[in-house]
Write an enzyme that holds these catalytic residues in place. Structure first.
Site, PDB file in Angstrom:
ATOM      1  N   ASP A 247     -32.711 -82.375  22.031  1.00  0.00           N
ATOM      2  CA  ASP A 247     -33.480 -82.902  23.161  1.00  0.00           C
ATOM      3  C   ASP A 247     -34.625 -81.972  23.541  1.00  0.00           C
ATOM      4  O   ASP A 247     -35.031 -81.903  24.706  1.00  0.00           O
ATOM      5  CB  ASP A 247     -32.576 -83.125  24.373  1.00  0.00           C
ATOM      6  CG  ASP A 247     -31.921 -81.848  24.862  1.00  0.00           C
ATOM      7  OD1 ASP A 247     -31.937 -80.836  24.128  1.00  0.00           O
ATOM      8  OD2 ASP A 247     -31.395 -81.840  25.992  1.00  0.00           O
TER       9      ASP A 247
ATOM     10  N   ASP B 220     -22.511 -70.592  26.026  1.00  0.00           N
ATOM     11  CA  ASP B 220     -23.710 -69.903  26.494  1.00  0.00           C
ATOM     12  C   ASP B 220     -23.408 -68.909  27.613  1.00  0.00           C
ATOM     13  O   ASP B 220     -23.961 -67.808  27.646  1.00  0.00           O
ATOM     14  CB  ASP B 220     -24.794 -70.904  26.930  1.00  0.00           C
ATOM     15  CG  ASP B 220     -24.281 -71.986  27.853  1.00  0.00           C
ATOM     16  OD1 ASP B 220     -23.055 -72.107  28.032  1.00  0.00           O
ATOM     17  OD2 ASP B 220     -25.115 -72.728  28.408  1.00  0.00           O
TER      18      ASP B 220
END
Length: 432
Positions: free
Chosen positions: A198, A276
């Protein structure tokens, strides 16, 4: 620069010799005996001049030897630099695109294919999870322009009851781990750029990573190059300086490059979810930093995802994507090496004038140059960050884009540092 310095030394040496020469001449013509014959004095003067000439000739020959050696050294240094650039330019760096069920992956792939300068140097690997046929069909249309691999493990993941709604994060972590194993251990690449499906990419996306690649290899205190500026919104970046790059202690992600050696370090303990935030923990970061740009080289267009659009409407959709091509591979980026960067940052930040948020907002600062806003506590940081439009959250005690606790941004035509005191002792995990 070194040649000019050598000539300066040589020039100084010649001046020194002339002073000696004049001293000798003066000494020779000084009358030591009022009855001394003029012919004897002239003979002594001639002998002195001859001796000084030999001495001068000796020094001049040595000077020529030094200058020639410096010239040759400069040529060798230049050859090494050119060789290094050629070596890095020939490095193959694949782009790993993580895909799932977005048919809009084509938007990302179209840009990558359009901007990559050499398909052999930057092969595109699309790793697809989710078994979403429509997305697979879109990817297959690219034929030999990309390589499609598909995550084989589509089994359900056992998730703790309290985290059922976050199951997507578990699947993402599993996919990341599998895809990176394939890239480094199956295809045996040494470096990879990770892109999610994206992301828009800037025209100089590949140039940015190729130009910063030598830093990642040379500097042991770096562990990633990121294309993303967490505070890269319009109004917070210097649009006139797209070439500006920074070190950051905060792992930015969203288009980032890592090496095989780092993956070997991380893969055996790769987390089941929230990779993350896990990678931002001190146990993984180990005081290493990333490079990030002033103006982002990626921008997300994925409002809908596992985060349910978190931050998108308030922040992410305002991120400025760079539009100017910067020739990073032709630039000297050595200022980003840790020792050079740290010294200059500390000097610049803590010599800058201290101002309040209100003075900055009202543009009531009577002097040019960078300024500093001091924070002492987590609440003070968050309050000021919100007022300025900066991201105000912490991960493992590190603010977004922070380096040595300093958040650098651009505001109303000047550089601003949101900084702790100079005696900063390190990040506080309790600030997360």
């Amino acid at each position: 620069m070194r040649i000019r310095r050598t000539f300066f030394i040589g020039f100084s040496l010649v001046i020194w010799l002339l002073i000696i020469y004049v001293t000798v001449v003066n000494r020779q013509i000084t009358l030591t005996d009022g009855n001394e014959d003029v012919n004897n004095r002239l003979l002594k003067l001639e002998e002195g001049i001859a001796e000084q000439y030999k001495l001068n000739k000796h020094f001049i020959n040595d000077l020529h030897t030094v200058i020639e050696a410096k010239k040759q050294a400069a040529v060798v240094d230049n050859e090494i630099e050119v060789h290094t650039r050629k070596e890095f330019k020939g490095t193959v760096i694949p782009v790993l695109v993580l895909a799932c069920n977005r048919v809009s992956v084509s938007r990302c792939l179209d840009q990558l294919i359009q901007y990559r300068p050499n398909p052999d140097q930057f092969p595109i690997i699309v790793s697809q999870d989710c078994n979403h046929q429509e997305t697979t069909d879109v990817i297959n249309r690219y034929g030999s322009q990309i390589l499609l691999i598909q995550q084989p493990d589509q089994s359900d993941i056992d998730v703790p009851p309290k985290e059922k709604k976050f199951k997507g994060y578990f699947k993402i972590a599993r996919h990341y781990g599998w895809a990176l194993n394939q890239t480094f251990f199956n295809f045996n690449f040494e470096t990879v750029i990770i892109v999610e499906d994206d992301l828009d990419v800037a025209p100089d996306f590949f140039e940015y990573f190729l130009g910063t690649y030598p830093l990642l290899i040379k500097d042991p205190y770096l562990w990633c190059i990121s294309a993303w500026n967490d505070n890269g919104k319009l109004g917070l970046v210097d649009e006139k300086k797209p070439e500006l790059l920074y070190r950051t202690d905060f792992f930015p992600g969203l288009g980032w490059m890592l090496t095989k050696s780092l993956w070997i370090e991380l893969c055996s303990k790769w987390p089941r979810a929230y990779w993350d935030d896990w990678i931002r923990q001190p146990e993984q970061r180990k005081d290493r930093a990333c490079i990030r740009p002033e103006i982002s080289r990626t921008r997300t267009f994925g409002k809908i995802g596992v985060s349910n659009g978190l931050f998108f409407e308030k922040h992410l959709k305002y991120i400025k994507l760079n539009e100017v091509f910067v020739p990073f591979t032709k630039m000297n980026l050595s200022y980003l090496m840790k020792d050079i960067y740290d010294n200059e940052l500390i000097r610049t930040v803590y010599q800058s004038a201290v101002v309040s948020y209100q003075e900055l907002k009202d543009d009531k600062i009577a002097y040019d140059g960078p300024v500093r806003i001091i924070y002492h506590t987590k609440d003070a940081f968050k309050r000021t960050a919100k007022l300025l439009g900066l991201m105000d959250d912490f991960r493992s005690g590190v603010p977004r884009t922070g380096y040595r606790g300093i958040v650098t941004f651009h505001y109303k035509g000047r550089t601003v540092y949101l900084a702790p005191n100079m005696n900063w002792k390190g990040y506080e995990l309790s600030w997360s």
